[in-house]
Design a protein around this motif. Structure first.
Motif: not given
Length: 246
Positions: A132-133, A168-170, A190-193, A198-199
């Motif tokens: 993601a970064f 998907a994120g963390a 990116a595919p899950y934004r 995030g929130g």
């Protein structure tokens, strides 16, 4: 507020070493400048000689001289560092959230946000953050060990898993000190934004922080999109931090 944030950073430096009015954190497991950096004691009188000694301490430890700190806690320091040849990396505003301002968002369909349960899930979490970064890399045992140590020391970790399995994120948060905890590494692949993950991850970490008894969560936002994400769950602008290196 600035003082509480700065003190919380001071309290958790790894393998802390004092150099005059500075506290240096040297992690023997990595030479990453993002982990090995110094921070000034709030309100301490700092001279050019102190800065020279600080550089020497970094050199002795075979680390790049680098600092991160809340600007208002050492307002004259930047001028001294620039005179010594330091270069500003970034200037960030930080945001804070309290139990009173916290807003819990609705769940995101098709995803579950929870703590990773084993080393494989922690490795997937680190990999998702790296991707993601924009810094995809092969996850090492040391990366996973660092997350496990964070949790053992009282920190928090949270990952979003899609219903079909992938992480998907963390994000994670450091162990609270003085009732304060920093949330960091909020990332969504990116595919899950643009789905609210995030929130949701930020809110889940904030909830854990407040349930632990701490009364202040803080983080830094890197752009307008992330600002909006954090503001929706109750974070508000509170101050500025400086990143600077030699």
């Amino acid at each position: 507020m600035d003082l509480r944030i700065q003190q919380s950073v001071l309290s958790r430096r790894p393998a802390a070493v004092e150099s005059g009015p500075f506290i240096l954190g040297f992690d023997p497991a990595t030479d990453s400048p993002n982990i090995n950096y110094a921070t000034p004691r709030p309100g301490a009188e700092i001279t050019a000689s102190d800065v020279a000694s600080l550089v020497g301490a970094f050199r002795s430890a075979s680390r790049r001289p680098r600092l991160e700190y809340v600007v208002n806690c050492a307002p004259a320091l930047e001028e001294l560092l620039l005179a010594a040849g330091f270069t500003v990396e970034e200037r960030h505003e930080f945001l804070t959230c309290s139990p009173e301002s916290f807003v819990s968002p609705p769940p995101v369909d098709g995803f579950v946000v929870r703590q990773p349960e084993n080393r494989a899930e922690r490795a997937a979490m680190v990999a998702a953050q790296g991707e993601a970064f924009g810094d995809a890399f092969e996850v090492s045992d040391a990366d996973v060990d660092r997350l496990e140590t964070l949790r053992q020391q009282g920190g928090f970790e949270m990952a979003a898993f899609a219903s079909d399995g992938p992480c998907a994120g963390a994000g994670q948060a450091v162990p609270p000190g003085g009732g304060v905890s920093e949330i960091a590494g909020i990332a969504v692949r990116a595919p899950y934004r643009r789905r609210g993950l995030g929130g949701t991850i930020t809110a889940a970490l904030s909830r854990q922080i407040f349930e632990s008894g701490a009364d202040l969560a803080w983080l830094e936002a890197s752009g307008d999109d992330s600002w909006r994400v954090y503001e929706r769950v109750g974070f508000r602008t509170a101050g500025r931090r400086l990143y600077i290196r030699l």
